[in-house]
Design an enzyme around this catalytic site. Structure first.
Site, short mmCIF file in Angstrom:
data_model
loop_
_atom_site.label_atom_id
_atom_site.label_comp_id
_atom_site.label_asym_id
_atom_site.label_seq_id
_atom_site.Cartn_x
_atom_site.Cartn_y
_atom_site.Cartn_z
N GLY A 9 0.78 -1.11 -0.04
CA GLY A 9 -0.02 0.09 -0.05
C GLY A 9 0.81 1.53 -0.03
CE LYS A 65 14.25 -22.98 3.57
NZ LYS A 65 13.54 -23.86 4.70
NE ARG A 94 49.59 -13.46 18.14
CZ ARG A 94 50.78 -13.18 18.72
NH1 ARG A 94 51.71 -13.67 18.32
NH2 ARG A 94 50.64 -11.88 19.49
CE1 TYR A 95 48.91 -14.68 24.43
CE2 TYR A 95 49.93 -15.56 22.48
CZ TYR A 95 49.79 -14.51 23.40
OH TYR A 95 50.98 -13.80 23.58
CG HIS A 152 49.54 -6.35 34.29
ND1 HIS A 152 49.57 -7.54 33.44
CD2 HIS A 152 50.94 -6.71 34.98
CE1 HIS A 152 50.69 -8.16 33.15
NE2 HIS A 152 51.63 -7.34 34.06
N GLY A 205 56.95 -2.53 28.58
CA GLY A 205 55.97 -3.14 27.83
C GLY A 205 54.59 -2.63 28.35
NE ARG A 260 39.72 2.06 51.01
CZ ARG A 260 39.48 2.13 49.71
NH1 ARG A 260 39.88 3.04 48.87
NH2 ARG A 260 38.54 0.95 49.23
P1 5GP Z 1 3.44 -0.01 3.25
O1 5GP Z 1 3.85 1.37 3.98
O2 5GP Z 1 4.03 -0.22 1.98
O3 5GP Z 1 1.78 -0.01 3.39
O4 5GP Z 1 3.89 -0.97 4.26
C1 5GP Z 1 5.09 -1.43 4.27
C2 5GP Z 1 5.45 -2.19 5.75
O5 5GP Z 1 4.44 -3.08 5.75
C3 5GP Z 1 6.92 -2.78 5.76
O6 5GP Z 1 7.27 -2.27 7.05
C4 5GP Z 1 6.67 -4.40 5.74
O7 5GP Z 1 7.56 -5.11 6.40
C5 5GP Z 1 5.16 -4.56 6.17
N1 5GP Z 1 4.56 -5.72 5.80
C6 5GP Z 1 4.63 -6.32 4.48
N2 5GP Z 1 3.57 -7.37 4.49
C7 5GP Z 1 3.06 -7.30 5.83
C8 5GP Z 1 2.08 -8.22 6.30
O8 5GP Z 1 1.40 -9.11 5.42
N3 5GP Z 1 1.85 -8.09 7.70
C9 5GP Z 1 2.29 -7.06 8.39
N4 5GP Z 1 1.77 -6.90 9.54
N5 5GP Z 1 3.20 -5.98 7.93
C10 5GP Z 1 3.57 -6.16 6.70
#
Ligand code: 5GP
Length: 538
Positions: free
Chosen positions: A33, A136, A211-212, A274, A303, A440
């Site tokens: 959005g 991942k 090194r250690y 030290h 040293g 002390r």
């Molecule tokens: P925007 O400003 O584009 O509307 O929202 C961006 C933010 O929405 C980002 O910080 C992103 O990590 C987070 N975001 C994206 N998808 C999701 C979702 O499915 N759930 C939630 N809670 N946050 C989301």
């Protein structure tokens, strides 16, 4: 090849330029959005996530990208035929790049008066999921969790058409680290708010093998805290010499902290052995401070680690000729000084810290004990009050020297006492100290008194004043200040100080025998100030 990128960012820094760069490379953009609105406002074409998922963003944004069409597109292993056929069967289009940064949970909870509902609404769920899916699958997907990386990723894409494996790996680790820290912040907040418990997770990275350890048979690593900026030993640039050892880190930190306690109005030098300052001085020039610090304990300086708050110059470097030193730490090394020191020894470690005189804003210190960790706020400040408790007044002219002594005590292992002298107008030097003694009184009677005389003998022989040595010592000791890191439990320390002609003493006070201590000071003509601030260092 990057064909499609998904952009969904809370922190919109740099996102328009990044998106424009991607478009120029014919990369399709999907976005959520607020991000989509911003890109369209800038004239950049983008596909709404809801168009891909077939669902509107719902529940006030709680569910936007949590959908197989997004996560399938991110997690699909390109080289796995089963994955690819699943994607084709289910009309999942692959996503090759993700730029996501998360709801600002940490900023939200640090706002005054924030309530639990607001905090919870700022827990990002879809964002970390995308970061983790993309990370991942780093073999095929590039994940950007930090706007600082937009520039170099674009550059790579422009020059080679792909993001290198090395970059994808680095970005993936960064993304997992980011979500780990994010979850850890949520854990800390909710543990406190819901369970009334404190948790501690420290973010140390980049473990480097040493090194250690403290001894040769111990293994050791050094980890740094990436979020700590400014004048910390870990932020030094090493210009020359062997790698730092475990003990070098410990002692170098002490040297740095000690010099920083002295401020930066005058050149200051600390010599550490030290984990205790054994030489400490301020001067009108670096050379003068260095000579005076060295005179504070020429035997122990062998040293040692030397630290100063001003640029290392040639004449000071030359002073160190023929003297064995392990490390020099300074905000800067002048070229000729650097050349000279490099030629002095191939092992001498030279550490430059340009931010030396900036303030250091780490709030806490930590100490590991077997099976546990102690956390405390940093010991900031020298004294809470300045109260002369004796009949003999404590002259205001002794304030600067007294502060110097307290600063030295702060960085010396307890029980600590410090005996210092204003050897020239406004320039101070440590003449003796007692460190780490289990009582002390021995620090004063056995260490300070003897050591001060030994050090003064060297200065006496060099300067040959026209008086006998005993008189010279007595004159100087009568001008010195003695500081103690904690209260005097008995009056014996005062008696031994007075026996050595020491007339000015600062202590936090607060013993049940304070009255006895004050009576004895009055009887012996010693002026005593109570500061109300203890400086144990264990
Ligand atoms: P925007 O400003 O584009 O509307 O929202 C961006 C933010 O929405 C980002 O910080 C992103 O990590 C987070 N975001 C994206 N998808 C999701 C979702 O499915 N759930 C939630 N809670 N946050 C989301």
């Amino acid at each position: 090849m990057v064909k499609r990128a998904l952009l969904s960012v809370s922190d919109k820094t740099g996102i328009v330029d990044f998106a424009r760069g991607l478009k120029q490379l014919d990369i399709e953009i999907i976005s959520t959005g607020g991000t989509a609105r911003m890109l369209r406002d800038a004239g950049i074409e983008t596909i709404d996530v809801s168009e891909i998922t077939g669902f509107p963003e719902m529940m006030g944004g709680r569910v936007k990208t949590l959908h197989p069409k997004i996560h399938g597109g991110l997690l699909c292993l390109r080289e796995n035929p089963e994955h690819v056929s699943d994607a084709e069967d289910l009309s999942i289009e692959l996503i090759d790049m993700v730029a996501v940064n998360l709801y600002p949970f940490e900023i939200t909870i640090s706002r005054k008066g924030v309530n639990l509902e607001e905090a919870i609404e700022n827990i990002d769920i879809g964002g970390p999921s995308m970061l983790r899916s993309a990370a991942k699958n780093y073999k095929s997907v590039t994940v950007l969790s930090d706007p600082q990386d937009y520039g170099h990723i674009l550059k790579e894409l422009r020059s080679s058409g792909v993001v290198s494996q090395e970059s994808r790996e680095r970005m993936a680790v960064k993304a997992f680290r980011h979500t780990a820290n994010y979850d850890s912040t949520i854990d800390t907040y909710l543990s406190r708010t819901l369970l009334g418990e404190d948790t501690l997770r420290l973010n140390f990275t980049g473990g480097r093998e040493l090194r250690y350890g403290e001894n040769w048979h111990q293994e050791a690593l050094f980890f740094s805290q990436p979020e700590i900026e400014g004048p910390a030993l870990a932020n030094c640039r090493q210009l020359h010499g062997k790698e730092l050892s475990y003990n070098n880190y410990v002692d170098g930190d002490n040297a740095l902290q000690t010099v920083k306690e002295l401020g930066h109005e005058k050149p200051a030098v600390c010599i550490v052995k030290h984990n205790n300052p054994c030489g400490l001085a301020t001067g009108n020039t670096l050379l003068q401070a260095l000579q005076a610090a060295w005179d504070g304990d020429p035997i122990s300086a062998f040293g040692s680690i030397i630290c100063t708050n001003v640029a290392m110059d040639l004449e000071s470097a030359k002073f160190l000729k023929g003297k064995f030193v392990e490390i020099i730490i300074a905000p800067e090394f002048k070229h000729d000084a650097l050349d000279f020191l490099k030629s002095k020894s191939k092992n001498l470690r030279l550490l430059e810290l340009p931010s030396f005189n900036e303030s250091f804003d780490a709030e806490f210190t930590y100490k590991y004990i077997t099976g546990g960790m102690l956390k405390q706020s940093r010991n900031i400040g020298l004294y809470e009050k300045w109260e002369c408790v004796t009949e003999t007044e404590y002259p205001e002219e002794k304030r600067g020297l007294s502060e110097f002594c307290i600063a030295a005590c702060k960085c010396t292992k307890s029980n600590a006492v410090n005996l210092s002298w204003e050897y020239e107008d406004g320039c101070y030097m440590m003449l003796a100290m007692g460190a780490g003694q289990p009582n002390r009184v021995d620090s004063i009677r056995k260490l300070c008194a003897t050591k001060a005389r030994e050090n003064l003998k060297e200065i006496y022989d060099r300067e040959q004043p026209e008086m006998d040595f005993e008189e010279y010592c007595n004159n100087i000791l009568s001008e010195c200040v003695l500081a103690s890191d904690a209260f005097f439990p008995f009056d014996d320390s005062i008696i031994h100080a007075a026996e050595n002609n020491i007339k000015y003493i600062v202590s936090p006070g607060g013993s049940i025998r304070d009255n006895e201590v004050i009576d004895t000071a009055n009887r012996l003509g010693v002026s005593l100030v109570f500061t109300g601030m203890r400086h144990f260092l264990h």
